[in-house]
Design an enzyme around this catalytic site. Structure first.
Site, PDB file in Angstrom:
ATOM      1  N   ASP A 445     -15.733 -40.454  21.673  1.00 45.88           N
ATOM      2  CA  ASP A 445     -16.949 -41.249  21.483  1.00 45.88           C
ATOM      3  C   ASP A 445     -18.198 -40.440  21.817  1.00 45.88           C
ATOM      4  O   ASP A 445     -18.132 -39.379  22.459  1.00 45.88           O
ATOM      5  CB  ASP A 445     -16.860 -42.493  22.383  1.00 45.88           C
ATOM      6  CG  ASP A 445     -17.515 -43.715  21.757  1.00 45.88           C
ATOM      7  OD1 ASP A 445     -18.447 -43.543  20.956  1.00 45.88           O
ATOM      8  OD2 ASP A 445     -17.088 -44.834  22.089  1.00 45.88           O
ATOM      9  N   ASP A 513     -18.877 -50.735  15.226  1.00 43.49           N
ATOM     10  CA  ASP A 513     -18.513 -51.661  16.305  1.00 43.49           C
ATOM     11  C   ASP A 513     -18.532 -53.099  15.806  1.00 43.49           C
ATOM     12  O   ASP A 513     -18.100 -54.006  16.517  1.00 43.49           O
ATOM     13  CB  ASP A 513     -19.487 -51.521  17.486  1.00 43.49           C
ATOM     14  CG  ASP A 513     -19.096 -50.379  18.412  1.00 43.49           C
ATOM     15  OD1 ASP A 513     -17.950 -49.914  18.338  1.00 43.49           O
ATOM     16  OD2 ASP A 513     -19.946 -49.961  19.225  1.00 43.49           O
TER      17      ASP A 513
HETATM   18  C1  GLA Z   1     -18.464 -47.436  22.031  1.00 39.73           C
HETATM   19  C2  GLA Z   1     -17.380 -47.640  20.984  1.00 39.73           C
HETATM   20  C3  GLA Z   1     -16.550 -48.840  21.334  1.00 39.73           C
HETATM   21  C4  GLA Z   1     -15.980 -48.671  22.720  1.00 39.73           C
HETATM   22  C5  GLA Z   1     -17.091 -48.430  23.721  1.00 39.73           C
HETATM   23  C6  GLA Z   1     -16.536 -48.127  25.089  1.00 39.73           C
HETATM   24  O1  GLA Z   1     -19.422 -48.435  21.952  1.00 39.73           O
HETATM   25  O2  GLA Z   1     -17.916 -47.739  19.705  1.00 39.73           O
HETATM   26  O3  GLA Z   1     -15.511 -49.005  20.394  1.00 39.73           O
HETATM   27  O4  GLA Z   1     -15.083 -47.594  22.730  1.00 39.73           O
HETATM   28  O5  GLA Z   1     -17.923 -47.367  23.330  1.00 39.73           O
HETATM   29  O6  GLA Z   1     -17.509 -47.919  26.045  1.00 39.73           O
END
Ligand code: GLA
Length: 690
Positions: A445, A513
């Site tokens: 990420d 997301d």
């Molecule tokens: C990001 C990702 C989510 C999750 C969060 C965790 O927002 O897109 O899917 O993994 O981080 O903190």
């Protein structure tokens, strides 16, 4: 195929259906000749022999015609290359030589110690272009701007520009509008690709989904970038793109140093927007995505369900339920490491949280394997919380400007990956982590943009924009080489790092997301313009949608929407009823059956996301799969028939759902009624040629 004119100054690259041609004048000007349908060398020579148009004193004869406009001389267009030395600014190059190497053409130019190599490579019908710049002199050379390529379109009227714009949780939405005089500039000045634009544009004059010419360009770079589409005064259109958002300085090359731009890929297609997408997908599966012929597993991830509130026992219980629904890969998301029980602490400390995972990750990973699933984890290596052991030990490892506030987003700072010591630390941590437990998958990420891109003590701090990305790529390459069985997913708060550069080093991407199944249709429609289903991760989550909009939708609708890509489940399985779990199992089983067709097949967008009925179709060999989704039905308006694509009109197809026999010609011309009713209905139709 590469053909060269008799005078050694015309080059013609051809793929199965298209050609690209360029020529060098006696004055070493490198001019564009052709990009479009396949032509013969004699055609390129005829184009080169056409008289140059007449120009008046206020215009440039080169503008709109050059392959790689440099700064300086009789040019007024945006330069692709802007160079500064102590003595002068701009470039006046001399041609040195060309090299032809299979499908690749290299043209070498030189200007006072700076070697400029333009690279062209045909990959199917995609032309890959990039530039290498080498300082062969004694004095440093500053690259203020060094784009990867300038693309020139044929003279036409009424160009339209398609782009994929968005924001967090609403990425990659397609917009199309007329091009007017001047420049349209898209990009990112954020340090990552960004949610705001995918690094892709398409230009057409009258294309439809089914037919017409489409020119597309996509940049393979995961940092800040810029693509400028210019409609010049004389009807020429040029598209220039590369790393970095502005012209204020990219790198300083010391004597002997080299910079290689990212690839800027171009595709001409006359199959409409659908044909162009299929060609981009085929290119990525063949040349970009690692092991693209290996289908991606169905995963489970509890992030939406549990957030940071995870424990080993809870994850073990979720894993048991996930396995029972047919999931193949169980992923522990954020919250397993350091003091990471919220987003305020722990980033940077890549060892399991001792309260949550007292025996490390191995016991859970072993249990997950015993359940017949692969095991995966979440990391965000480029970041650090101020409240972490790493930051306490090395506050100078982050990007910052001395004497200025260190801006925090989500309570985190960006590590300066351009530093060798930071790279080495991350390598040791991640290599150690992947060796400490049987980990099969890493969700990588990146949850904030650059804001304080300073590097106190470095002679040329702005290099960290480029060097961060080079370091990220280097780290991923090294980890992949050391742990070849580990798959990686690129995530950046959803789809903030989706581009051809990251895609050549990761196995799939987190699309958004936003897991609402209806919002997703528009996001996936845009995503599919350039990238294939094989990399597009999509989860089924809870209804009402907990993450964003509270929408209530059927499990059926959620599954069919997510089955358009790499299926995952992200709902709170602990709360799902026995009936829901059983239904989920059936959908997962069905997905596994259609998966080769979805992940490896040709995609046809039958109906877009707007309007009540949306449908996509995939074709692989003798198999076809249709996913149809009805958002809402109005009285007296049955869902219309779907005219299928990519089938053989003379063949007969059996519908696996109904046993019905259909003639290809009828399916293509008259279509198939999906038989959907009411709100949030959806169906999967499987057809097999008999
Ligand atoms: C990001 C990702 C989510 C999750 C969060 C965790 O927002 O897109 O899917 O993994 O981080 O903190």
């Amino acid at each position: 195929m590469l053909e060269i004119g008799a005078d050694g100054r015309i080059w013609l690259l051809s793929g199965p259906g298209s050609s690209y041609a360029l020529r060098l004048t006696d004055g070493d000007e490198l001019l564009h000749l052709h990009w479009g349908p396949r032509i013969a060398l004699a055609d390129a020579e005829a184009l080169a022999a056409l008289p140059a148009p007449r120009y008046w004193p206020f215009e440039s004869q080169l503008d709109g015609h050059e392959e790689y406009p440099v700064e300086g001389g009789p040019r007024f267009v945006r330069p692709a290359l802007s160079v500064r030395t102590e003595k002068r600014r701009g470039t006046e190059w001399a041609f040195e030589a060309y090299e032809a190497d299979g499908e690749e053409l290299r043209l070498r130019f030189t200007d006072s110690g700076l070697l400029i190599n333009l690279h062209y490579r045909m990959r199917g019908d995609v032309v890959e272009r990039w530039v290498t710049l080498a300082n062969d002199g004694a004095a440093p050379v500053e690259l203020l701007r060094a784009d990867a390529a300038t693309w020139t379109l044929p003279e036409r009227e009424g160009w339209r520009l398609s782009q994929l714009h968005g924001r967090w949780a609403a990425e990659s939405r397609l917009v199309r509008s007329g091009l007017t005089y001047g420049e349209k500039v898209i990009g990112s000045r954020r340090g990552h690709t960004g949610h705001q634009h995918l690094p892709w544009v398409a230009l057409d004059t009258d294309a439809t989904e089914e037919r017409g010419e489409v020119y597309g360009c996509a940049l393979a770079w995961s940092g800040s970038w810029r693509i400028a589409v210019a409609q010049l005064p004389d009807a020429q259109v040029q598209i220039t793109g590369g790393a970095g958002y502005d012209d204020s300085g990219l790198l300083r090359l010391a004597a002997g140093e080299t910079y290689t731009t990212p690839v800027f890929a171009g595709l001409w297609s006359d199959g409409g927007f659908g044909g162009a997408s299929r060609a981009w997908h085929a290119y990525q599966r063949a040349y970009v995505i690692p092991d693209a012929d290996r289908d991606r597993p169905v995963l489970y991830n509890s992030w939406e369900a549990t957030g940071f509130g995870i424990s080993e026992d809870q994850q073990r219980e979720l894993a048991r339920r996930a396995a029972a629904t047919g999931v193949e890969l169980f992923v522990v998301d954020d919250g397993w490491f350091g003091a990471r029980t919220s987003d305020r602490a722990g980033l940077g400390d890549w060892t399991p949280n001792p309260d949550r995972f007292p025996g490390g990750l191995k016991p859970l990973a072993d249990d997950v394997h015993a359940l017949g699933m692969q095991f995966g984890i979440w990391v965000e290596p480029e970041m650090v919380n101020a409240d972490s052991d790493l930051y306490r030990a090395h506050p100078d490892w982050v990007q910052y400007q001395p004497g200025r506030r260190r801006t925090e987003f989500r309570n985190q700072l960006v590590l300066n990956l351009a530093r060798d010591d930071v790279q080495e630390y991350l390598w040791e941590q991640l290599d150690g982590l992947l060796s400490s437990a049987p980990i099969d998958y890493v969700k990588w990420d990146f949850n904030r943009c650059f804001t304080d891109a300073g590097w106190p003590g470095d002679a040329y701090p702005q290099r960290l924009w480029v060097d961060h990305v080079r370091a990220l790529y280097g780290l991923l390459d090294r980890l992949r080489a050391a742990h070849p069985s580990v798959a990686f997913e690129s995530c950046s708060g959803g789809g903030g790092r989706v581009d051809l550069g990251i895609m050549s080093r990761t196995d799939q991407v987190w699309t958004s997301d936003n897991t609402d199944p209806l919002d997703r249709l528009a996001i996936q429609h845009g995503f599919s313009q350039i990238h294939p289903a094989r990399v597009m991760a999509a989860w089924v989550t809870d209804s009402p949608n907990t993450q964003l909009n509270g929408r209530v939708s059927s499990l059926r609708f959620r599954f069919v929407s997510a089955m358009a890509g790499v299926l995952g489940v992200g709902g709170d399985l602990a709360e799902w009823t026995e009936e829901e779990l059983a239904e989920a199992r059936d959908w997962v089983d069905l997905y596994k059956e259609i998966r080769p067709v979805v992940q490896r097949g040709d995609l046809y967008r039958l109906r877009g996301p707007e309007g009540g009925l949306s449908a996509v179709q995939y074709v692989l060999g003798d198999e076809a799969v249709v996913l149809a989704l009805l958002q809402a039905q109005h009285h007296g308006e049955p869902a219309p028939p779907l005219r299928l694509r990519g089938l053989d009109p003379s063949a007969t197809y059996e519908c696996r759902e109904t046993g019905g026999i259909h003639r290809g010609a009828v399916l293509l011309h008259h279509g198939l009624r999906p038989g959907l009713h009411g709100d949030f209905d959806a169906t999967v139709i499987r057809l097999r040629r008999i």
